[in-house]
Design a protein around this motif. Structure first.
Motif, PDB file in Angstrom:
ATOM      1  N   ASP A 102       0.824  -1.212   0.000  1.00 29.27           N
ATOM      2  CA  ASP A 102       0.000   0.000   0.000  1.00 29.27           C
ATOM      3  C   ASP A 102       0.858   1.262   0.000  1.00 29.27           C
ATOM      4  N   THR A 103       2.083   1.177   0.468  1.00 26.43           N
ATOM      5  CA  THR A 103       2.966   2.351   0.549  1.00 26.43           C
ATOM      6  C   THR A 103       3.811   2.527  -0.715  1.00 26.43           C
ATOM      7  N   PHE A 104       3.506   1.792  -1.755  1.00 25.70           N
ATOM      8  CA  PHE A 104       4.308   1.823  -2.985  1.00 25.70           C
ATOM      9  C   PHE A 104       4.473   3.239  -3.535  1.00 25.70           C
ATOM     10  N   ASP A 105       3.397   4.028  -3.543  1.00 25.69           N
ATOM     11  CA  ASP A 105       3.443   5.370  -4.126  1.00 25.69           C
ATOM     12  C   ASP A 105       3.846   6.456  -3.138  1.00 25.69           C
ATOM     13  N   ASP A 106       4.121   6.112  -1.900  1.00 26.47           N
ATOM     14  CA  ASP A 106       4.533   7.114  -0.909  1.00 26.47           C
ATOM     15  C   ASP A 106       5.901   7.680  -1.279  1.00 26.47           C
TER      16      ASP A 106
END
Length: 87
Positions: free
Chosen positions: A64-68
């Motif tokens: 879920d944090t891939f685009d952070d």
């Protein structure tokens, strides 16, 4: 197998018919002043092994944090993105 020979003018005039003949397995030679310059042959279909859909299911994980934003780049960005420091 003996090729059928057409001159360039005939080949241009009857190109669609020549393509149909090639599709049925015939080999056509195109000549300029009686000298062969090209050969029309059918293209063999590409044979690749069939890859089943979902063959890599469960092997790849996107968190879920891939685009952070990456922490090492957060402090380097200027307040105004159009006002980058000159090198």
């Amino acid at each position: 197998m003996v090729d059928t020979v057409f001159n360039i003018h005939e080949a241009k005039t009857h190109f669609s018919r020549l393509i149909e003949r090639v599709e049925h397995g015939e080999r056509i030679t195109i000549a300029r002043a009686g000298v062969p310059v090209a050969v029309l042959v059918a293209v063999e279909p590409e044979t690749r092994p069939v890859r089943p859909i979902g063959m890599d299911k469960g092997k790849i994980v996107i968190h879920d944090t891939f685009d952070d934003p990456l922490p090492e780049f957060e402090d380097d960005s200027p307040e105004d993105p159009l006002n980058w420091p000159s090198a």
